[in-house]
Design an enzyme around this catalytic site. Structure first.
Site, PDB file in Angstrom:
ATOM      1  N   ASN A   1       3.338   4.300   9.052  1.00 60.18           N
ATOM      2  CA  ASN A   1       4.688   4.194   8.488  1.00 60.18           C
ATOM      3  C   ASN A   1       5.527   5.408   8.873  1.00 60.18           C
ATOM      4  O   ASN A   1       6.731   5.283   9.137  1.00 60.18           O
ATOM      5  CB  ASN A   1       4.635   4.081   6.971  1.00 60.18           C
ATOM      6  CG  ASN A   1       4.099   2.743   6.492  1.00 60.18           C
ATOM      7  OD1 ASN A   1       3.291   2.677   5.567  1.00 60.18           O
ATOM      8  ND2 ASN A   1       4.538   1.656   7.113  1.00 60.18           N
TER       9      ASN A   1
ATOM     10  N   ARG B   1      -5.770   1.167   4.265  1.00 60.18           N
ATOM     11  CA  ARG B   1      -4.659   1.712   3.480  1.00 60.18           C
ATOM     12  C   ARG B   1      -4.485   1.019   2.129  1.00 60.18           C
ATOM     13  O   ARG B   1      -4.037   1.649   1.166  1.00 60.18           O
ATOM     14  CB  ARG B   1      -3.368   1.687   4.288  1.00 60.18           C
ATOM     15  CG  ARG B   1      -2.975   0.346   4.903  1.00 60.18           C
ATOM     16  CD  ARG B   1      -1.920   0.578   5.985  1.00 60.18           C
ATOM     17  NE  ARG B   1      -1.387  -0.620   6.608  1.00 60.18           N
ATOM     18  CZ  ARG B   1      -1.946  -1.212   7.660  1.00 60.18           C
ATOM     19  NH1 ARG B   1      -3.083  -0.766   8.154  1.00 60.18           N
ATOM     20  NH2 ARG B   1      -1.368  -2.275   8.219  1.00 60.18           N
TER      21      ARG B   1
ATOM     22  N   HIS C   1       0.844  -1.192   0.000  1.00 59.52           N
ATOM     23  CA  HIS C   1       0.000   0.000   0.000  1.00 59.52           C
ATOM     24  C   HIS C   1       0.886   1.251   0.000  1.00 59.52           C
ATOM     25  O   HIS C   1       2.087   1.186   0.292  1.00 59.52           O
ATOM     26  CB  HIS C   1      -0.884   0.012   1.249  1.00 59.52           C
ATOM     27  CG  HIS C   1      -0.088  -0.152   2.516  1.00 59.52           C
ATOM     28  ND1 HIS C   1       0.610   0.889   3.114  1.00 59.52           N
ATOM     29  CD2 HIS C   1       0.157  -1.247   3.272  1.00 59.52           C
ATOM     30  CE1 HIS C   1       1.222   0.458   4.191  1.00 59.52           C
ATOM     31  NE2 HIS C   1       0.975  -0.856   4.304  1.00 59.52           N
TER      32      HIS C   1
END
Length: 423
Positions: free
Chosen positions: A240, A286, A234
């Site tokens: 992240n 996501r 993704h």
């Protein structure tokens, strides 16, 4: 589900070593990581069939699948497509049988003999040699038959293309491939599987026990397909950017940029292929946000729970620094065995192998291009299958963000990978 419960009990009955806690990982007597999770009776699969029928393709796939499941397997070459000299074939066959039995005596579980076994005498010889060390029900003949002219012509052409890296004369190669007699039928007193016309039908005789039937189930999904598979993570998520694991965060600004770039890339791919690829995502926000722009454009987008990211259990939504601070013992266990380590109330990479098992079966059945948008841990498990990586390497395979990995078959069951960084 009921099928999952039955599968679990079958594994227990067949002495498959399932991890019961987050650590320790299974170890051998000398203290090394034991990646062989099945400790039942060994099995030998003997390939049967004329040249250019896809035997090596099937044999390599079967070996890859077994090792990926944690069942230690090896492939042994025992045929010479380029010769009609049965003495030469017998010598090669005997050597392969000896190597296979040595492998099994050293802890191997599945030995696959990539042979032809064109005559009844050859098959009886192979069976008698193996039967000295193995029970009869642990010797399985696997015949690959092609009698559809269109399928056979395609397979012959691909075989010639694969061989001609070592053989200059394509016409002579093709003549040699076709210079073989009709095969006698398999003996009903022995265990065997016959695959006909690229998996269009399959017949089993005397296949007993968990492991042989597990491999038979895999073969029922197998087709000789050369359709490409495109895999990507993704777009960058908010987690992240914070180095957090798990959860269900939205895409970051940069992740939304990647969603635009990837959708444009898929549209261009559609033009190159002349058809729309199917698209699989996980159920996480996501991944769905990454391909949302393609909805309404005729693409078949399918969500799979099996493609969800690894379950971090009590560590979900934490950063690695927070895990180290709150659960220092767990952080240490994970360092010692990342593949077998299971998050408390969560999953391990080994668990993901069995979770994505239906994905592997569906991939083997597919005959058309596919785009998979998923997560790092799940893609590592899929890539370890495609690339025949060991359990030691699976959890360490690099899967960078915003990169498309393309997998294609290059012949004889091998898969080639190319990587394209889109941003």
């Amino acid at each position: 589900t009921l099928s999952e419960c039955l599968f679990f009990f079958a594994m227990v009955e067949s002495r498959v070593a399932l991890p019961t806690n987050s650590f320790p990982a299974p170890l051998t007597q000398d203290g090394a990581l034991d990646t062989n999770v099945y400790h039942g009776r060994p099995l030998v699969v003997v390939m049967v069939g004329l040249p250019a029928r896809g035997k090596t393709f099937v044999a390599r796939k079967l070996c890859r699948y077994s090792n990926w499941l944690g069942v230690r397997a090896a492939l042994f070459r025992a045929s010479h497509w380029e010769t009609d000299d049965l003495n030469t074939e017998q010598t090669t066959e005997n050597s392969a049988l000896a190597e296979c039995l040595q492998f099994l005596s050293g802890g191997g579980i599945v030995g696959i003999i990539d042979s032809q076994c064109l005559t009844l005498e050859q098959r009886d010889h192979v069976f008698a040699t193996l039967n000295q060390k193995l029970d009869a029900d642990r010797i399985l003949f696997l015949e690959v038959v092609l009698d559809d002219p269109a399928v056979l012509q395609d397979m012959e052409q691909r075989t010639v293309e694969g061989i001609n890296g070592h053989q200059a004369n394509a016409e002579e190669t093709l003549r040699s491939l076709r210079r073989r007699p009709q095969l006698p039928p398999l003996d009903d007193s022995k265990s065997y599987i016959t695959m006909l016309n690229n998996g269009k039908s399959i017949v089993a005789n005397g296949v007993q026990g968990f492991l042989p039937r597990k491999l038979f189930h895999y073969l029922t999904h197998l087709s000789v397909s050369y359709a490409p598979i495109f895999c990507t993570r993704h777009g960058e998520s908010m987690y992240n950017t914070e180095d957090r694991i798990g959860g269900d965060p939205d895409l970051s600004d940069r992740g939304r940029q990647y969603a635009v770039v990837l959708c444009d890339w898929i549209r261009a791919l559609t033009q190159r292929l002349g058809r729309r690829p199917a698209i699989w995502t996980s159920t996480r926000v996501r991944t769905k946000q990454t391909v949302r722009a393609l909805l309404g454009e005729g693409y078949h987008v399918e969500e799979w729970h099996a493609l969800d990211e690894i379950d971090g259990g009590v560590c979900e939504n934490l950063t690695y620094d927070e895990i180290q601070e709150k659960f220092p013992e767990e952080a240490e266990k994970r360092k010692r065995s990342k593949y077998y380590y299971r998050y408390p109330q969560g999953e391990s990479y080994f668990d993901i192998v069995h979770r994505v098992h239906p994905i592997i079966l569906e991939l083997e059945r597919r005959r058309h291009p596919l785009v998979i948008v998923a997560h790092q841990a799940v893609l590592r498990v899929l890539f370890s299958y495609f690339q025949e990586e060991s359990a030691d390497n699976c959890a360490l395979m690099p899967v960078p963000l915003h990169t498309v990995h393309t997998y294609v078959h290059t012949g004889f069951g091998k898969m080639d990978v190319t990587k394209e960084k889109l941003m």
